[in-house]
Scaffold this motif. Structure first.
Motif, PDB file in Angstrom:
ATOM      1  N   GLN A 241       0.639  -1.289   0.361  1.00 60.35           N
ATOM      2  CA  GLN A 241       0.494   0.163  -0.314  1.00 60.35           C
ATOM      3  C   GLN A 241       1.676   1.308  -0.318  1.00 60.35           C
ATOM      4  N   MET A 242       0.959   1.959  -0.869  1.00 64.07           N
ATOM      5  CA  MET A 242       1.873   2.787  -1.356  1.00 64.07           C
ATOM      6  C   MET A 242       1.742   3.815  -2.115  1.00 64.07           C
ATOM      7  N   THR A 243       2.227   5.112  -2.455  1.00 66.18           N
ATOM      8  CA  THR A 243       2.513   5.763  -3.488  1.00 66.18           C
ATOM      9  C   THR A 243       3.539   5.717  -4.445  1.00 66.18           C
TER      10      THR A 243
ATOM     11  N   GLY B 187      -4.166   8.994   5.987  1.00 72.67           N
ATOM     12  CA  GLY B 187      -3.367   7.612   4.759  1.00 72.67           C
ATOM     13  C   GLY B 187      -2.052   7.123   4.788  1.00 72.67           C
ATOM     14  N   GLY B 188      -1.161   6.955   5.654  1.00 74.88           N
ATOM     15  CA  GLY B 188       0.207   6.882   5.737  1.00 74.88           C
ATOM     16  C   GLY B 188       0.555   5.576   4.534  1.00 74.88           C
TER      17      GLY B 188
ATOM     18  N   SER C 110       2.426   2.868   3.495  1.00 71.96           N
ATOM     19  CA  SER C 110       3.864   3.061   3.872  1.00 71.96           C
ATOM     20  C   SER C 110       4.920   3.693   4.488  1.00 71.96           C
ATOM     21  N   GLY C 111       4.074   5.300   4.826  1.00 65.08           N
ATOM     22  CA  GLY C 111       4.575   6.209   4.753  1.00 65.08           C
ATOM     23  C   GLY C 111       5.648   7.030   4.147  1.00 65.08           C
ATOM     24  N   THR C 112       5.727   6.617   3.005  1.00 67.90           N
ATOM     25  CA  THR C 112       6.247   6.645   1.573  1.00 67.90           C
ATOM     26  C   THR C 112       6.538   8.348   1.771  1.00 67.90           C
TER      27      THR C 112
ATOM     28  N   GLU D 107      -2.741   6.942  10.496  1.00 71.22           N
ATOM     29  CA  GLU D 107      -2.978   5.886   9.681  1.00 71.22           C
ATOM     30  C   GLU D 107      -3.031   4.664  10.197  1.00 71.22           C
ATOM     31  N   ARG D 108      -4.805   3.956  10.525  1.00 69.34           N
ATOM     32  CA  ARG D 108      -5.629   3.324  10.836  1.00 69.34           C
ATOM     33  C   ARG D 108      -5.082   2.137  11.001  1.00 69.34           C
TER      34      ARG D 108
ATOM     35  N   ARG E 223       0.361  -1.575   9.301  1.00 70.35           N
ATOM     36  CA  ARG E 223       0.737  -0.413   8.617  1.00 70.35           C
ATOM     37  C   ARG E 223       1.440   1.067   9.331  1.00 70.35           C
TER      38      ARG E 223
ATOM     39  N   ASP F 163      -6.662   6.785  13.469  1.00 67.02           N
ATOM     40  CA  ASP F 163      -7.435   7.188  12.473  1.00 67.02           C
ATOM     41  C   ASP F 163      -7.729   8.091  12.080  1.00 67.02           C
ATOM     42  N   ALA F 164      -7.735   8.904  11.069  1.00 66.67           N
ATOM     43  CA  ALA F 164      -8.341  10.153  10.910  1.00 66.67           C
ATOM     44  C   ALA F 164      -9.565  10.277  10.262  1.00 66.67           C
TER      45      ALA F 164
ATOM     46  N   GLY G   7      -8.618   7.888   2.249  1.00 69.99           N
ATOM     47  CA  GLY G   7      -9.677   7.679   3.336  1.00 69.99           C
ATOM     48  C   GLY G   7     -10.324   9.362   2.704  1.00 69.99           C
TER      49      GLY G   7
ATOM     50  N   GLN H 244     -13.940   9.408   3.887  1.00 66.50           N
ATOM     51  CA  GLN H 244     -14.677   9.623   4.937  1.00 66.50           C
ATOM     52  C   GLN H 244     -14.715  10.273   5.161  1.00 66.50           C
TER      53      GLN H 244
HETATM   54  C1  LIG Z   1      -3.195   4.436  -1.053  1.00 71.44           C
HETATM   55  S1  LIG Z   1      -2.813   4.128   0.625  1.00 71.44           S
HETATM   56  C2  LIG Z   1      -1.705   5.431   1.395  1.00 71.44           C
HETATM   57  C3  LIG Z   1      -0.002   5.349   0.338  1.00 71.44           C
HETATM   58  C4  LIG Z   1       0.824   6.095   0.812  1.00 71.44           C
HETATM   59  N1  LIG Z   1       0.345   7.483   0.293  1.00 71.44           N
HETATM   60  C5  LIG Z   1       2.471   5.869   0.887  1.00 71.44           C
HETATM   61  O1  LIG Z   1       2.268   5.955  -0.415  1.00 71.44           O
HETATM   62  O2  LIG Z   1       2.436   4.955   1.636  1.00 71.44           O
HETATM   63  C6  LIG Z   1      -4.047   4.278   1.329  1.00 71.44           C
HETATM   64  C7  LIG Z   1      -3.831   4.360   3.122  1.00 71.44           C
HETATM   65  O3  LIG Z   1      -4.759   4.797   4.065  1.00 71.44           O
HETATM   66  C8  LIG Z   1      -4.846   4.895   5.491  1.00 71.44           C
HETATM   67  N2  LIG Z   1      -6.628   4.911   5.686  1.00 71.44           N
HETATM   68  C9  LIG Z   1      -7.264   4.978   4.921  1.00 71.44           C
HETATM   69  N3  LIG Z   1      -8.532   5.947   5.723  1.00 71.44           N
HETATM   70  C10 LIG Z   1      -8.092   6.311   6.592  1.00 71.44           C
HETATM   71  C11 LIG Z   1      -8.419   6.945   7.721  1.00 71.44           C
HETATM   72  N4  LIG Z   1      -9.494   6.871   7.691  1.00 71.44           N
HETATM   73  N5  LIG Z   1      -7.421   7.212   8.686  1.00 71.44           N
HETATM   74  C12 LIG Z   1      -6.073   6.568   8.795  1.00 71.44           C
HETATM   75  N6  LIG Z   1      -5.628   5.558   7.296  1.00 71.44           N
HETATM   76  C13 LIG Z   1      -6.443   5.747   6.751  1.00 71.44           C
HETATM   77  C14 LIG Z   1      -5.090   2.902   4.784  1.00 71.44           C
HETATM   78  O4  LIG Z   1      -5.217   1.653   5.654  1.00 71.44           O
HETATM   79  C15 LIG Z   1      -4.484   2.643   3.761  1.00 71.44           C
HETATM   80  O5  LIG Z   1      -2.674   2.446   4.506  1.00 71.44           O
END
Ligand SMILES: C[S@@+](CC[C@H](N)C(=O)[O-])C[C@H]1O[C@@H](n2cnc3c(N)ncnc32)[C@H](O)[C@@H]1O
Length: 411
Positions: free
Chosen positions: A232-234, A258-259, A261-263, A281-282, A286, A307-308, A330, A333
């Motif tokens: 799960q990363m951008t 929505g961190g 992998s935190g990239t 990150e929920r 992760r 969770d955001a 998210g 959300q």
């Molecule tokens: C596509 S990934 C993001 C990838 C991130 N930008 C990276 O490069 O590592 C989406 C992430 O958002 C998290 N997520 C979705 N809704 C969320 C929320 N309301 N609060 C926190 N994290 C959320 C998911 O668990 C998932 O890990």
């Protein structure tokens, strides 16, 4: 008007190395404050001597209050405004209450010994930071200085360099710079076998990458393979475009919602040592992966919240007004974009990426309401297909980026 606090930089050569004005400031003081080591460097005098208590910073307001009607002189190691007590005192009392008498810093002395240009040599302080903090500064043929925490820092730096493909780097440990017991140890990182030496030391590193070491610069768009996790990363190309839209600058704070992998937060922090970030990150698994990626890429101070938008409430005040927000998860959300928008500072940037039709529809609505830019990216990667190469499409990504001009409007 009360006298300013005079902060005098003093080197390992003690009294002999002080200028006449620095000596006069010490001799004219009613109270001299400093560490036991620093106080031992100045001659006996009738002034009251205050040995720093531990922990120091919380005790400072009380100490200055106690001696507010006296002439106070504070001793600092080397240059007081270079990672020194002078900076702490200016933050606490204001620049107009503090007079600083400079002295060469340990970095200046190290450059003098090595014949390195001080203005071309980056300095990384590991005094209060984990050794991993060194990683973003490494590069083939880069020279840098490390301010050590103690006598074990050189070996820890050598081990880190070796583990990350810089084992050929040349290390010089300069101990007790400017003092009668000044010392020097030389060696390469992978063969470092010196016993711990001087507790006060600076490590000069002339970096050399092993062949095959991945090139990890501060420029966003690191290879995907350097981030571990569940995928799960951008991805690399979209990440580079996303950071470009976020436009980090020194000292700025990013919220990465929505961190994954935190990239994005990691790359934001790597662009400049003063860049700060917070992730939300929920998924607990992760969140762990964000922490381990942050350490492995040299930004171990990246905090992860849950969770955001609920977890926005958990952020401490000093991290609660972001200069930029990235929403990478998210988007759909309830209330998430509204909460992000209201917490972004005026003039700050918000960037949101969408892969699904539902989240893309929401971004379109926000674009109609607030303006900004909408873009859609389609990346193809050339990959093997049988004996040939085919263009494999990645999922298209819609991106809304906007600058907050007022609470309602954007541009
Ligand atoms: C596509 S990934 C993001 C990838 C991130 N930008 C990276 O490069 O590592 C989406 C992430 O958002 C998290 N997520 C979705 N809704 C969320 C929320 N309301 N609060 C926190 N994290 C959320 C998911 O668990 C998932 O890990």
């Amino acid at each position: 008007m009360t006298d300013p606090i005079v902060v005098v930089g003093i080197g390992a050569d003690g009294w002999d190395g002080l200028s006449a004005s620095a000596r006069r400031a010490i001799e004219g003081a009613d109270v001299v404050m400093g560490s036991g080591r620093q106080l031992a460097l100045i001659p006996e005098s009738p002034a009251l001597r205050v040995d720093w208590p531990s922990p120091l910073v919380p005790a400072l307001p009380g100490l200055f209050e106690q001696h507010h009607d006296r002439r106070v002189c504070v001793l600092a190691s080397g240059d007081p405004m270079f990672h020194g007590i002078g900076v702490t005192l200016v933050d606490l009392l204001g620049a107009e209450r503090v007079r600083v008498i400079s002295h060469p810093s340990s970095a200046t002395l190290a450059c003098a010994r090595l014949g390195w240009a001080a203005h071309e040599t980056p300095v990384v302080s590991l005094v209060n930071r984990p050794v991993d903090t060194l990683l973003p500064a490494l590069g083939d043929h880069t020279r840098l200085l490390v301010l050590s925490r103690d006598e074990h820092t050189p070996a820890a730096a050598a081990e880190l360099l070796t583990k990350h493909g810089f084992g050929l780097s040349r290390l010089t440990v300069l101990g007790e710079l400017g003092g009668p017991d000044e010392s020097r140890l030389d060696g390469t990182a992978s063969a470092w076998s010196h016993e711990p030496g001087a507790r006060l030391n600076v490590v000069a590193i002339d970096c050399r990458a092993d062949s095959g070491t991945l090139r990890l610069t501060r420029m966003p768009g690191l290879p995907d393979v350097v981030f571990t996790g569940d995928g799960q990363m951008t991805k690399h190309e979209i990440r580079a475009l996303t950071l470009c839209a976020l436009a980090p600058a020194a000292g700025e704070l990013l919220w990465d919602v929505g961190g994954g992998s935190g990239t994005v937060a990691i790359e934001w922090m790597r662009t400049h040592p003063l860049c700060r970030a917070v992730t939300f990150e929920r998924s607990a698994a992760r969140a762990d992966q964000i922490e381990s990626n942050a350490s492995a890429l040299g930004v171990p101070s990246l905090p992860v919240f849950g969770d955001a938008p609920a977890a926005f409430e958990d952020v401490p005040p000093e991290l609660s007004t972001p200069d930029a927000i990235f929403v990478g998860g998210g988007v759909t959300q309830d209330g998430l974009l509204e909460e992000c928008w209201s917490r972004l500072r005026l003039g700050g940037r918000m960037v949101a990426n969408a892969v699904t039709a539902e989240s893309e529809a929401l971004l379109l609505q926000w674009f109609s309401k607030c303006g900004g830019q909408l873009r859609k990216f389609q990346v193809y990667r050339g990959e093997p297909l049988g004996g040939f190469t085919a263009w494999r499409p990645q999922l298209p990504v819609a991106q809304w980026s906007v600058t907050k001009q007022s609470k309602g409007d954007a541009a």
